[in-house]
Design a protein around this motif. Structure first.
Motif, PDB file in Angstrom:
ATOM      1  N   ALA A  63     -23.287 -68.543 -23.303  1.00 13.98           N
ATOM      2  CA  ALA A  63     -21.805 -68.663 -22.809  1.00 13.98           C
ATOM      3  C   ALA A  63     -20.930 -69.181 -24.030  1.00 13.98           C
ATOM      4  O   ALA A  63     -19.712 -68.831 -24.109  1.00 13.98           O
ATOM      5  N   VAL A  64     -21.571 -69.615 -25.278  1.00 14.40           N
ATOM      6  CA  VAL A  64     -20.699 -69.554 -26.512  1.00 14.40           C
ATOM      7  C   VAL A  64     -20.849 -68.422 -26.999  1.00 14.40           C
ATOM      8  O   VAL A  64     -21.876 -67.967 -27.651  1.00 14.40           O
ATOM      9  N   ARG A  99     -10.911 -70.588 -20.484  1.00 14.05           N
ATOM     10  CA  ARG A  99     -12.397 -70.433 -20.609  1.00 14.05           C
ATOM     11  C   ARG A  99     -13.232 -71.726 -21.122  1.00 14.05           C
ATOM     12  O   ARG A  99     -14.479 -71.663 -20.453  1.00 14.05           O
ATOM     13  N   LEU A 126     -25.693 -74.652 -23.315  1.00 17.71           N
ATOM     14  CA  LEU A 126     -24.728 -73.567 -23.040  1.00 17.71           C
ATOM     15  C   LEU A 126     -24.974 -72.194 -23.597  1.00 17.71           C
ATOM     16  O   LEU A 126     -24.489 -71.274 -23.000  1.00 17.71           O
ATOM     17  N   GLN A 138     -14.159 -73.563 -17.857  1.00 19.51           N
ATOM     18  CA  GLN A 138     -15.151 -72.529 -17.049  1.00 19.51           C
ATOM     19  C   GLN A 138     -16.393 -72.768 -17.338  1.00 19.51           C
ATOM     20  O   GLN A 138     -17.374 -72.974 -16.665  1.00 19.51           O
ATOM     21  N   VAL A 139     -16.601 -72.683 -18.900  1.00 13.97           N
ATOM     22  CA  VAL A 139     -17.878 -72.778 -19.273  1.00 13.97           C
ATOM     23  C   VAL A 139     -18.580 -74.383 -19.114  1.00 13.97           C
ATOM     24  O   VAL A 139     -19.648 -74.216 -18.688  1.00 13.97           O
ATOM     25  N   LYS A 140     -17.636 -75.113 -19.319  1.00 15.81           N
ATOM     26  CA  LYS A 140     -18.318 -76.485 -19.075  1.00 15.81           C
ATOM     27  C   LYS A 140     -18.392 -76.995 -17.718  1.00 15.81           C
ATOM     28  O   LYS A 140     -18.897 -78.070 -17.464  1.00 15.81           O
ATOM     29  N   ARG A 173     -22.075 -79.503 -20.934  1.00 15.81           N
ATOM     30  CA  ARG A 173     -21.628 -79.380 -19.425  1.00 15.81           C
ATOM     31  C   ARG A 173     -21.056 -80.753 -19.152  1.00 15.81           C
ATOM     32  O   ARG A 173     -21.140 -81.627 -19.596  1.00 15.81           O
TER      33      ARG A 173
END
Length: 325
Positions: free
Chosen positions: A157-158, A43, A154, A46-48, A138
């Motif tokens: 997303a965190v 994950r 972010l 994916q987030v970054k 990112r």
């Protein structure tokens, strides 16, 4: 240390549940997950928007835990860890059985360090395991040095953001590969090459390319939205004014010898005289230029010794070719 004990306990619970926690280190804010949980680690990528082959750093709570995570730890690694941990030094060692390949980008080596921030150490103690974490931004963009930077970039997303105030060092850790016969610096950072050489009693090479993949080695990294252009110190002001006359919104980092000079540009920052202060504020300066609408940043490289080597490395990467180029 602004995070409370309750905050730290909550963050540890998020990690145990497979969630993502942004947390402060002395270098930059990290985006952390349980280093032993492949799903949670995936994950992060994916987030970054980070390539899955780009390894993460495993953060552990103390030098005494190194053998729990790595195999065949060489004497050089123990020497450096004993001198610089907790602190901004990452060691590349052989991967232990606890570390999944998702965390190492598929490599049999791993990057590991003990962070030198009280909130990070408290989180690691409360969690009781290792936390895999790159910078909390990112992929390829400017690293965050405050909790506000993380939230702005972010957002939701965190799962949880621990606020430990501004980062003291401001650039990422130094990465040293100790898996071969001769140690080498793979990324300059918060521990200087000179300090490493003093402990090892030998010169250390800085490799721009190596067989080991490590964070921060992408051609364009640490980059603001504005394009970064490098110039010789004596040419910085002239290059900035020329670009401004051509219609750019120019931000300029004016080197110390020219501090106080009048500059015709959209945004002007005088570089601090201390390399430690410059490193601490570098990413903040780049973010400020973006916030002021600059589309071009003109800077020069400092003398590449001490922390100046790390600053020059970050500016070169920021000025590197963008993915579309």
């Amino acid at each position: 240390m602004t995070a409370t004990t309750s905050d730290i306990d909550k963050a540890a619970g998020v990690l145990r549940a497979g969630g993502l926690v942004a947390f402060p280190t002395e270098t930059v804010y990290g985006l952390g997950a349980d280093a032993e949980d492949p799903t949670a680690v995936t994950r992060i990528f994916q987030v970054k928007g980070r390539p899955p082959t780009h390894p993460l750093i495993v953060h552990i709570g103390g030098v005494e835990h190194l053998s729990d995570w790595a195999e065949d730890v060489p004497a050089t690694a123990r020497l450096l860890a004993g001198r610089f941990w907790p602190g901004p030094l990452t060691l590349v060692v052989r991967r232990g059985h606890r570390v999944p390949l998702e965390t190492t980008g598929g490599l049999e080596t791993m990057a590991v360090r003990v962070p030198g921030h009280p909130v990070a150490l408290a989180l690691l103690s409360a969690f009781g395991g290792g936390v895999a974490a790159p910078s909390a931004n990112r992929f390829g963009s400017v690293s965050p040095t405050t909790a506000g930077h993380v939230r702005a970039e972010l957002g939701e997303a965190v799962d949880f953001v621990l606020d430990g105030g501004p980062c003291e060092v401001g650039v990422e850790s130094t990465i040293v590969d100790v898996t071969g016969d001769v140690p080498s610096v793979l990324r300059p950072g918060g521990v200087t090459r000179e300090d490493l050489q003093a402990v090892l009693g030998r010169p250390l090479a800085v490799h721009s390319a190596s067989r080991v993949r490590v964070p921060g080695r992408h051609p364009s990294h640490y980059a603001p939205r504005a394009r970064v252009v490098l110039a010789e110190p004596q040419r910085v002001i002239a290059e900035a004014e020329r670009a401004q006359d051509l219609g750019h919104q120019v931000g300029v980092l004016v080197p110390q010898p020219f501090a106080g000079a009048a500059v015709k540009a959209h945004a002007v920052v005088m570089v601090p005289g201390s390399m430690a202060a410059y490193a601490r504020r570098l990413y903040g300066f780049l973010r400020e230029f973006d916030g002021q609408g600059c589309d071009l940043i003109v800077a020069s490289l400092p003398v590449e010794e001490g922390l100046g080597l790390a600053i020059a490395n970050r500016l070169r990467r920021a000025a590197g070719p963008r993915p579309a180029e």
